[in-house]
Write a protein that holds these residues in place. Structure first.
Motif, PDB file in Angstrom:
ATOM      1  N   GLU A   1      10.071 -13.969 -40.167  1.00 27.04           N
ATOM      2  CA  GLU A   1       9.464 -13.022 -41.094  1.00 27.04           C
ATOM      3  C   GLU A   1      10.196 -13.032 -42.436  1.00 27.04           C
ATOM      4  O   GLU A   1       9.577 -12.925 -43.510  1.00 27.04           O
ATOM      5  N   GLY A   2      11.539 -13.163 -42.382  1.00 26.79           N
ATOM      6  CA  GLY A   2      12.313 -13.256 -43.616  1.00 26.79           C
ATOM      7  C   GLY A   2      11.953 -14.494 -44.417  1.00 26.79           C
ATOM      8  O   GLY A   2      11.865 -14.448 -45.655  1.00 26.79           O
ATOM      9  N   ALA A   3      11.744 -15.624 -43.736  1.00 24.10           N
ATOM     10  CA  ALA A   3      11.320 -16.847 -44.417  1.00 24.10           C
ATOM     11  C   ALA A   3       9.942 -16.653 -45.051  1.00 24.10           C
ATOM     12  O   ALA A   3       9.687 -17.124 -46.172  1.00 24.10           O
ATOM     13  N   ALA A   4       9.050 -15.959 -44.362  1.00 24.65           N
ATOM     14  CA  ALA A   4       7.723 -15.673 -44.920  1.00 24.65           C
ATOM     15  C   ALA A   4       7.845 -14.817 -46.178  1.00 24.65           C
ATOM     16  O   ALA A   4       7.148 -15.045 -47.175  1.00 24.65           O
ATOM     17  N   LEU A   5       8.746 -13.850 -46.150  1.00 23.85           N
ATOM     18  CA  LEU A   5       8.950 -12.982 -47.307  1.00 23.85           C
ATOM     19  C   LEU A   5       9.539 -13.768 -48.480  1.00 23.85           C
ATOM     20  O   LEU A   5       9.158 -13.560 -49.640  1.00 23.85           O
ATOM     21  N   GLU A   6      10.466 -14.686 -48.195  1.00 25.18           N
ATOM     22  CA  GLU A   6      11.017 -15.533 -49.255  1.00 25.18           C
ATOM     23  C   GLU A   6       9.923 -16.325 -49.952  1.00 25.18           C
ATOM     24  O   GLU A   6       9.886 -16.431 -51.175  1.00 25.18           O
ATOM     25  N   LYS A   7       9.034 -16.929 -49.171  1.00 23.35           N
ATOM     26  CA  LYS A   7       7.968 -17.735 -49.748  1.00 23.35           C
ATOM     27  C   LYS A   7       6.971 -16.870 -50.509  1.00 23.35           C
ATOM     28  O   LYS A   7       6.412 -17.288 -51.519  1.00 23.35           O
ATOM     29  N   ALA A   8       6.727 -15.653 -50.019  1.00 18.31           N
ATOM     30  CA  ALA A   8       5.771 -14.773 -50.684  1.00 18.31           C
ATOM     31  C   ALA A   8       6.289 -14.278 -52.028  1.00 18.31           C
ATOM     32  O   ALA A   8       5.519 -14.103 -52.971  1.00 18.31           O
ATOM     33  N   THR A   9       7.593 -14.042 -52.116  1.00 14.22           N
ATOM     34  CA  THR A   9       8.177 -13.502 -53.342  1.00 14.22           C
ATOM     35  C   THR A   9       8.723 -14.582 -54.262  1.00 14.22           C
ATOM     36  O   THR A   9       8.950 -14.335 -55.447  1.00 14.22           O
ATOM     37  N   GLY A  10       8.973 -15.785 -53.725  1.00 13.86           N
ATOM     38  CA  GLY A  10       9.558 -16.856 -54.524  1.00 13.86           C
ATOM     39  C   GLY A  10      11.012 -16.610 -54.880  1.00 13.86           C
ATOM     40  O   GLY A  10      11.516 -17.157 -55.862  1.00 13.86           O
ATOM     41  N   ARG A  11      11.709 -15.806 -54.099  1.00  9.84           N
ATOM     42  CA  ARG A  11      13.111 -15.462 -54.371  1.00  9.84           C
ATOM     43  C   ARG A  11      13.974 -15.765 -53.159  1.00  9.84           C
ATOM     44  O   ARG A  11      13.503 -15.752 -52.017  1.00  9.84           O
ATOM     45  N   THR A  12      15.270 -16.025 -53.413  1.00  6.81           N
ATOM     46  CA  THR A  12      16.232 -16.243 -52.331  1.00  6.81           C
ATOM     47  C   THR A  12      16.724 -14.885 -51.844  1.00  6.81           C
ATOM     48  O   THR A  12      17.525 -14.234 -52.513  1.00  6.81           O
ATOM     49  N   ILE A  13      16.237 -14.465 -50.696  1.00 11.98           N
ATOM     50  CA  ILE A  13      16.579 -13.125 -50.199  1.00 11.98           C
ATOM     51  C   ILE A  13      17.177 -13.144 -48.798  1.00 11.98           C
ATOM     52  O   ILE A  13      17.589 -12.103 -48.292  1.00 11.98           O
ATOM     53  N   MET A  14      17.256 -14.328 -48.172  1.00  8.19           N
ATOM     54  CA  MET A  14      17.764 -14.371 -46.801  1.00  8.19           C
ATOM     55  C   MET A  14      19.186 -13.811 -46.682  1.00  8.19           C
ATOM     56  O   MET A  14      19.472 -13.059 -45.736  1.00  8.19           O
ATOM     57  N   PRO A  15      20.118 -14.155 -47.617  1.00 11.42           N
ATOM     58  CA  PRO A  15      21.447 -13.531 -47.493  1.00 11.42           C
ATOM     59  C   PRO A  15      21.405 -12.010 -47.557  1.00 11.42           C
ATOM     60  O   PRO A  15      22.154 -11.335 -46.850  1.00 11.42           O
ATOM     61  N   LEU A  16      20.522 -11.464 -48.398  1.00  5.62           N
ATOM     62  CA  LEU A  16      20.429 -10.009 -48.499  1.00  5.62           C
ATOM     63  C   LEU A  16      19.895  -9.404 -47.205  1.00  5.62           C
ATOM     64  O   LEU A  16      20.368  -8.344 -46.756  1.00  5.62           O
ATOM     65  N   LEU A  17      18.916 -10.069 -46.582  1.00  7.91           N
ATOM     66  CA  LEU A  17      18.414  -9.574 -45.300  1.00  7.91           C
ATOM     67  C   LEU A  17      19.525  -9.543 -44.262  1.00  7.91           C
ATOM     68  O   LEU A  17      19.671  -8.569 -43.508  1.00  7.91           O
ATOM     69  N   HIS A  18      20.328 -10.607 -44.218  1.00  9.15           N
ATOM     70  CA  HIS A  18      21.442 -10.648 -43.273  1.00  9.15           C
ATOM     71  C   HIS A  18      22.532  -9.650 -43.659  1.00  9.15           C
ATOM     72  O   HIS A  18      23.294  -9.200 -42.799  1.00  9.15           O
ATOM     73  N   ALA A  19      22.592  -9.306 -44.955  1.00  9.60           N
ATOM     74  CA  ALA A  19      23.522  -8.249 -45.361  1.00  9.60           C
ATOM     75  C   ALA A  19      23.129  -6.932 -44.717  1.00  9.60           C
ATOM     76  O   ALA A  19      23.989  -6.130 -44.336  1.00  9.60           O
ATOM     77  N   PHE A  20      21.836  -6.705 -44.570  1.00  8.33           N
ATOM     78  CA  PHE A  20      21.396  -5.476 -43.913  1.00  8.33           C
ATOM     79  C   PHE A  20      21.729  -5.496 -42.426  1.00  8.33           C
ATOM     80  O   PHE A  20      22.012  -4.443 -41.839  1.00  8.33           O
ATOM     81  N   PHE A  21      21.699  -6.682 -41.802  1.00  4.38           N
ATOM     82  CA  PHE A  21      22.186  -6.763 -40.425  1.00  4.38           C
ATOM     83  C   PHE A  21      23.657  -6.342 -40.376  1.00  4.38           C
ATOM     84  O   PHE A  21      24.065  -5.538 -39.537  1.00  4.38           O
ATOM     85  N   SER A  22      24.451  -6.888 -41.309  1.00  2.00           N
ATOM     86  CA  SER A  22      25.872  -6.520 -41.361  1.00  2.00           C
ATOM     87  C   SER A  22      26.052  -5.047 -41.700  1.00  2.00           C
ATOM     88  O   SER A  22      26.949  -4.387 -41.171  1.00  2.00           O
ATOM     89  N   PHE A  23      25.209  -4.544 -42.601  1.00  2.00           N
ATOM     90  CA  PHE A  23      25.264  -3.116 -42.928  1.00  2.00           C
ATOM     91  C   PHE A  23      25.001  -2.281 -41.684  1.00  2.00           C
ATOM     92  O   PHE A  23      25.624  -1.241 -41.461  1.00  2.00           O
TER      93      PHE A  23
END
Length: 413
Positions: A128-150
Motif C-alpha cells: 500500500e505504501g508503494a501504491a501511495l508513492e506512485k500515486a503522489t510521485g514522492r519518496t515517502i517510504m522512509p516516512l511511513l517506516h518512521a511511523f512504525f518506529s514512532f
C-alpha cells in the motif's frame, strides 16, 4: 484509479497508511516491553521465551506467505483490516494467558494470532505504501517506516510507564489491543481502492484472482529479489533483535533494573524514528548505496558499543547508534523493490517477505543461542549480519525501468 482522487483523499490516504504503520509498531513494542514481566509470570528462561517467539515467528511466516493470496482475493485494503483485528485480539490473549491464567499454551496461542496478523499486514501495508508513492510521485517510504518506529517509541514509553506504575500485563495488553482495532477501522475507511494493491473496484467481479496471484509471485524468479533480500535480512535482524531482546539484554545481560529495559528500547526506537524522518531527503541527495553503507557501519559500531560497554550512558549511546544505523535498510529496500511501477506489487511483497522472516524468526534462534553463551555475546551474530548488509548495498542501486510506459527519472546513486 488514482487520477480520480482529490487532494483531500490523497492526504487522508497518506494519514491512514501512516496510522497503520504506527499501529503495527505499537503492537510490537507493547509485547517487547513486557517480555521480562511475562517471562517471570510464566516462570520460563530464555529458551522458553524463544519458544514463544518461535510460535509467533512460524505464524508470521504463514501470514507473510499467504499475504499475496489474500491481496489477490480481497485486496490489500480489506486484508489490512482483517490482519490488524487479529493483531489486537492476539495481544489481548497474550495478556490473559501470561498474567491472569499464567498458562504458557494460552500465551502461545495469543502470540500465534498476533504474529499471523502482523506478518500479513506488514506485507500489505508496504504494498500500500508503494501504491501511495506512485500515486503522489514522492519518496515517502522512509516516512511511513518512521511511523512504525514512532509506534514502537509510543509502545516502549507506555511500557515503561506500565512497569513503573505496576500495571498488570493483562490490563496493558487489553487496552493496547482495543486501540489497535479502533485504528484499523478508522484507517481502512480512508484507504481508496488501488490497482497496484490488488483492490478490485466495487463493481468488479473478482473472477480472476488466481491470475493476479500468479503475477504477484513472479518476483521470486528474479535474482535482484535475493540480493535486495540480503540487505533487508541484515537490517531486519538488527531491528527485530532489538525489539524482542534489547530489554532482556539490558536487564539480564547488563544486570540493570527492569524499568531500564523499556527505557533503552525507547532510545533505540527514537533514534530509528529520527533516521527515518530525515531519511527521504538524505537518500535523494546522497543516493541509496552510500547511505546504506554509512548506516551499516553506524549500526555495527553502535551494537558493539552496546554489547561491550558496562551498563551506563555508553549503553544508551550504543542503542542510539544501533537504532540510527538500522533505520533505513528496510524502507530503502522497499523503495528499490518498487522501482518499476508495473511490477511493484509483486516485488515489494517478495522483498517484504524476506525482511520480515528475518525480523520475526531470527530472534527465537538468538534466544536459544543466548541460553548457552549469553544474550550479549549472541548479539555479535547480528553485528556480522549488519556488515553483510552493508557489503551487498549495491543491490539497491536505482533500477532502469523496464517498461517505458511507466518509466520515471532515476534517482542519483
Amino acid at each position: 484509479m488514482h487520477s480520480t482522487l482529490t487532494r483531500s483523499q490523497l492526504i487522508r490516504w497518506h494519514i491512514a497508511i501512516c496510522a497503520i504503520f504506527l499501529a503495527s509498531g505499537l503492537s510490537i513494542s507493547t509485547w517487547a516491553s513486557r517480555v521480562p514481566a511475562i517471562r517471570e509470570s510464566l516462570g520460563i528462561e530464555n529458551s522458553g521465551v524463544g519458544l514463544l517467539l518461535l510460535g509467533m515467528g512460524v505464524a508470521s511466516i504463514i501470514g507473510l506467505s499467504i499475504a499475496p493470496a489474500v491481496m489477490a482475493r480481497i485486496g490489500a485494503r480489506t486484508g489490512m483490516l482483517v490482519a490488524l483485528l487479529l493483531v489486537g485480539i492476539g495481544l489481548m490473549i497474550i495478556g490473559f494467558g501470561a498474567d491472569s491464567l499464567q498458562f504458557f499454551a494460552v500465551a502461545l496461542v495469543g502470540l500465534a494470532l498476533f504474529g499471523f496478523g502482523n506478518g500479513a499486514v506488514d506485507v500489505m501495508m508496504n504494498v500500500e505504501g508503494a501504491a501511495l508513492e506512485k500515486a503522489t510521485g514522492r519518496t515517502i517510504m522512509p516516512l511511513l517506516h518512521a511511523f512504525f518506529s514512532f509506534g514502537t517509541v509510543i509502545g516502549a514509553g507506555l511500557g515503561f510507564v506500565a512497569v513503573s506504575l505496576g500495571i498488570p500485563v493483562v490490563a496493558h495488553s487489553v487496552a493496547m489491543g482495543v486501540v489497535i482495532m479502533v485504528v484499523a477501522f478508522v484507517s481502512v475507511a480512508n484507504v481508496p481502492r488501488a490497482e497496484i494493491a490488488m483492490d478490485a473496484p466495487a463493481a468488479e467481479e473478482r473472477a480472476h484472482w488466481r491470475e493476479r496471484l500468479a503475477v504477484s509471485l513472479q518476483a521470486w524468479r528474479e535474482p535482484r529479489t535475493y540480493t535486495l533480500g540480503v540487505i533487508m535480512l541484515g537490517m531486519a535482524f538488527a531491528e527485530g533483535s532489538a525489539n524482542d531482546w534489547l530489554p532482556s539484554a539490558v536487564v539480564y545481560g547488563h544486570g540493570a533494573p527492569e524499568e531500564a529495559g523499556p527505557a533503552v528500547l525507547a532510545v533505540f526506537s527514537v533514534a530509528m524514528t529520527v533516521g527515518r524522518i530525515a531519511g527521504g531527503p538524505v537518500v535523494d541527495r546522497l543516493g541509496r548505496v552510500l547511505v546504506l553503507r554509512v548506516l551499516a557501519g553506524t549500526a555495527a559500531a553502535g551494537l558493539l558499543l552496546f554489547i561491550l560497554a558496562p551498563y551506563g550512558p555508553l549503553v544508551f549511546v550504543g542503542a542510539a547508534l544501533w537504532g540510527l544505523g538500522a533505520s533505513l535498510g528496510f524502507p530503502i529496500g522497499m523503495s528499490a523493490a518498487a522501482d518499476d511501477p508495473a511490477k511493484a506489487a509483486s516485488r515489494v511483497a517478495a522483498a517484504a517477505t524476506i525482511g520480515y522472516v528475518a525480523f520475526l524468526c531470527g530472534p527465537p534462534i538468538l534466544g536459544w543461542i543466548g541460553d548457552h553463551i549469553g544474550l550479549l555475546n549472541t548479539l555479535l551474530i547480528v553485528v556480522g549480519l549488519i556488515v553483510a548488509s552493508g557489503l551487498f548495498s549495491g543491490a539497491a542501486k536505482p533500477l532502469a525501468v523496464e517498461n517505458e510506459r511507466a518509466a520515471e527519472p532515476a534517482r542519483r546513486d
